[in-house]
Scaffold this motif. Structure first.
Motif, PDB file in Angstrom:
ATOM      1  N   ARG A 118      32.912  37.322  44.249  1.00 20.50           N
ATOM      2  CA  ARG A 118      33.181  37.795  42.677  1.00 20.50           C
ATOM      3  C   ARG A 118      34.595  37.239  42.256  1.00 20.50           C
ATOM      4  O   ARG A 118      35.229  37.509  41.217  1.00 20.50           O
ATOM      5  CB  ARG A 118      33.289  39.278  42.435  1.00 20.50           C
ATOM      6  CG  ARG A 118      31.878  39.932  42.512  1.00 20.50           C
ATOM      7  CD  ARG A 118      31.634  41.173  42.021  1.00 20.50           C
ATOM      8  NE  ARG A 118      32.256  41.281  40.358  1.00 20.50           N
ATOM      9  CZ  ARG A 118      32.552  42.371  39.993  1.00 20.50           C
ATOM     10  NH1 ARG A 118      32.908  43.451  40.640  1.00 20.50           N
ATOM     11  NH2 ARG A 118      32.975  42.514  38.817  1.00 20.50           N
ATOM     12  N   MET A 119      35.077  36.563  43.316  1.00 21.48           N
ATOM     13  CA  MET A 119      36.669  35.864  42.978  1.00 21.48           C
ATOM     14  C   MET A 119      36.298  34.445  42.452  1.00 21.48           C
ATOM     15  O   MET A 119      35.071  33.964  42.402  1.00 21.48           O
ATOM     16  CB  MET A 119      37.369  35.590  44.343  1.00 21.48           C
ATOM     17  CG  MET A 119      38.013  36.780  44.928  1.00 21.48           C
ATOM     18  SD  MET A 119      38.981  36.331  46.311  1.00 21.48           S
ATOM     19  CE  MET A 119      39.329  37.507  47.115  1.00 21.48           C
ATOM     20  N   MET A 138      44.293  39.041  44.596  1.00 24.68           N
ATOM     21  CA  MET A 138      43.602  38.741  45.933  1.00 24.68           C
ATOM     22  C   MET A 138      43.391  37.272  45.861  1.00 24.68           C
ATOM     23  O   MET A 138      42.988  36.421  44.661  1.00 24.68           O
ATOM     24  CB  MET A 138      42.082  39.235  45.750  1.00 24.68           C
ATOM     25  CG  MET A 138      41.990  40.564  45.708  1.00 24.68           C
ATOM     26  SD  MET A 138      42.642  41.460  47.270  1.00 24.68           S
ATOM     27  CE  MET A 138      41.482  40.846  48.392  1.00 24.68           C
ATOM     28  N   LEU A 139      44.056  36.353  46.652  1.00 23.33           N
ATOM     29  CA  LEU A 139      44.168  35.077  46.818  1.00 23.33           C
ATOM     30  C   LEU A 139      43.643  34.446  48.356  1.00 23.33           C
ATOM     31  O   LEU A 139      44.409  34.719  48.961  1.00 23.33           O
ATOM     32  CB  LEU A 139      45.766  34.528  46.669  1.00 23.33           C
ATOM     33  CG  LEU A 139      46.012  33.277  46.362  1.00 23.33           C
ATOM     34  CD1 LEU A 139      45.348  32.820  44.902  1.00 23.33           C
ATOM     35  CD2 LEU A 139      47.467  33.247  46.041  1.00 23.33           C
ATOM     36  N   GLY A 140      42.509  33.968  47.926  1.00 22.03           N
ATOM     37  CA  GLY A 140      41.663  33.644  49.224  1.00 22.03           C
ATOM     38  C   GLY A 140      41.465  34.969  50.153  1.00 22.03           C
ATOM     39  O   GLY A 140      40.973  36.039  49.290  1.00 22.03           O
ATOM     40  N   HIS A 141      41.982  34.867  51.339  1.00 18.52           N
ATOM     41  CA  HIS A 141      41.688  36.167  52.358  1.00 18.52           C
ATOM     42  C   HIS A 141      42.888  36.992  52.412  1.00 18.52           C
ATOM     43  O   HIS A 141      43.029  37.902  53.014  1.00 18.52           O
ATOM     44  CB  HIS A 141      41.352  35.687  53.640  1.00 18.52           C
ATOM     45  CG  HIS A 141      39.923  34.996  53.721  1.00 18.52           C
ATOM     46  ND1 HIS A 141      38.716  35.482  53.589  1.00 18.52           N
ATOM     47  CD2 HIS A 141      39.648  33.630  53.940  1.00 18.52           C
ATOM     48  CE1 HIS A 141      37.869  34.827  53.562  1.00 18.52           C
ATOM     49  NE2 HIS A 141      38.244  33.397  53.848  1.00 18.52           N
ATOM     50  N   HIS A 160      40.368  33.640  43.533  1.00 18.57           N
ATOM     51  CA  HIS A 160      41.580  34.623  43.095  1.00 18.57           C
ATOM     52  C   HIS A 160      40.853  35.731  42.354  1.00 18.57           C
ATOM     53  O   HIS A 160      39.897  35.644  41.575  1.00 18.57           O
ATOM     54  CB  HIS A 160      42.597  33.990  42.529  1.00 18.57           C
ATOM     55  CG  HIS A 160      42.240  33.228  41.223  1.00 18.57           C
ATOM     56  ND1 HIS A 160      41.525  31.808  41.286  1.00 18.57           N
ATOM     57  CD2 HIS A 160      42.418  33.507  39.945  1.00 18.57           C
ATOM     58  CE1 HIS A 160      41.495  31.618  39.983  1.00 18.57           C
ATOM     59  NE2 HIS A 160      42.074  32.593  39.180  1.00 18.57           N
ATOM     60  N   ALA A 161      41.259  36.841  42.482  1.00 19.05           N
ATOM     61  CA  ALA A 161      41.049  37.955  41.505  1.00 19.05           C
ATOM     62  C   ALA A 161      42.322  38.855  41.171  1.00 19.05           C
ATOM     63  O   ALA A 161      43.341  39.028  42.196  1.00 19.05           O
ATOM     64  CB  ALA A 161      39.938  38.599  41.924  1.00 19.05           C
ATOM     65  N   GLN A 192      43.126  35.691  35.208  1.00 20.18           N
ATOM     66  CA  GLN A 192      42.827  35.332  36.763  1.00 20.18           C
ATOM     67  C   GLN A 192      41.802  36.119  37.220  1.00 20.18           C
ATOM     68  O   GLN A 192      41.865  36.439  38.426  1.00 20.18           O
ATOM     69  CB  GLN A 192      43.998  35.794  37.529  1.00 20.18           C
ATOM     70  CG  GLN A 192      45.159  36.258  37.141  1.00 20.18           C
ATOM     71  CD  GLN A 192      46.172  35.289  36.714  1.00 20.18           C
ATOM     72  OE1 GLN A 192      46.044  34.326  37.167  1.00 20.18           O
ATOM     73  NE2 GLN A 192      46.881  35.800  35.967  1.00 20.18           N
ATOM     74  N   GLY A 193      40.517  35.960  36.615  1.00 22.15           N
ATOM     75  CA  GLY A 193      39.609  36.401  37.509  1.00 22.15           C
ATOM     76  C   GLY A 193      39.334  37.917  37.643  1.00 22.15           C
ATOM     77  O   GLY A 193      39.167  38.245  38.729  1.00 22.15           O
ATOM     78  N   SER A 194      39.937  38.654  36.834  1.00 18.62           N
ATOM     79  CA  SER A 194      39.962  40.176  36.969  1.00 18.62           C
ATOM     80  C   SER A 194      38.477  40.549  37.132  1.00 18.62           C
ATOM     81  O   SER A 194      37.522  39.935  36.593  1.00 18.62           O
ATOM     82  CB  SER A 194      40.548  40.763  35.739  1.00 18.62           C
ATOM     83  OG  SER A 194      39.711  40.516  34.442  1.00 18.62           O
TER      84      SER A 194
END
Length: 197
Positions: A118-119, A138-141, A160-161, A192-194
């Protein structure tokens, strides 16, 4: 010379001096960087010498600015109102100095998604600051906790999210042209991809 021309001339001279002083440079230092004599630069700043286009270009480069910024005049449209976008009522302001940039204020109420699928990842860069509350980026892992007044900047090619860390949080995000287009294409208008987008 018209009154308007005289006002612009005076404004440019004041800007030259203010930029030099802000850099902490003496007349001699800027004159050396701009390949002018110190006396010529002094006369330019004091209005005793005519402003020549070639000298303005050279001075702008030496001061790490542009000719456009040196001669830009104040406009009547200093204050702008936001547009309401997206299903969640985010506010968006366009940055006049760079039409590709926009600023978005959004209230986050949900945590970031648990599912990495979902990112989002897309072209561009984003910058955000937490105005109130605590956000999780959340940026990658990786997982970053951002408290009030903390900021983050990242390339958006990284998945990202962003969401909240328990209670509501308010975020101000700045999108470059590519990031803004990606959010407009997906229709969310969200920062940003919330998880809502």
């Amino acid at each position: 010379m018209t009154q308007e021309d005289g006002e612009l001339d005076s404004l440019v001279r004041k800007r030259l001096r203010a930029l030099r002083v802000a850099q902490g440079w003496s007349l001699e230092e800027l004159a050396t960087r701009a390949h002018l004599s110190q006396s010529s630069l002094s006369r330019i700043e004091n209005g005793q010498r005519r402003l020549a286009l070639d000298q303005l270009v050279t001075l702008a480069r030496a001061l790490d600015t542009t000719l456009d910024q040196l001669v830009e005049t104040a406009t009547d449209d200093v204050v702008t109102s936001p547009m309401i976008e997206g299903a969640h009522g985010g506010l968006r302001w366009l940055v006049k100095g760079d039409p590709g940039m926009s600023v978005v204020r959004q209230r986050m109420t949900e945590p970031p998604p648990e599912n990495p699928a979902r990112m989002r990842a897309h072209s561009g860069r984003e910058w955000l600051v937490v105005l109130s509350g605590t956000a999780i980026l959340m940026l990658g892992h990786r997982r970053f906790r951002l408290e009030t007044n903390q900021a983050a900047e990242f390339p958006t090619m990284m998945p990202h999210a962003i969401g909240t860390a328990g209670g509501p949080c308010d975020i101000l995000g700045i999108f470059d042209r590519d990031a803004r287009r990606s959010h407009q294409r997906d229709g969310s208008g969200d920062v940003q991809g919330s998880p809502e987008g």
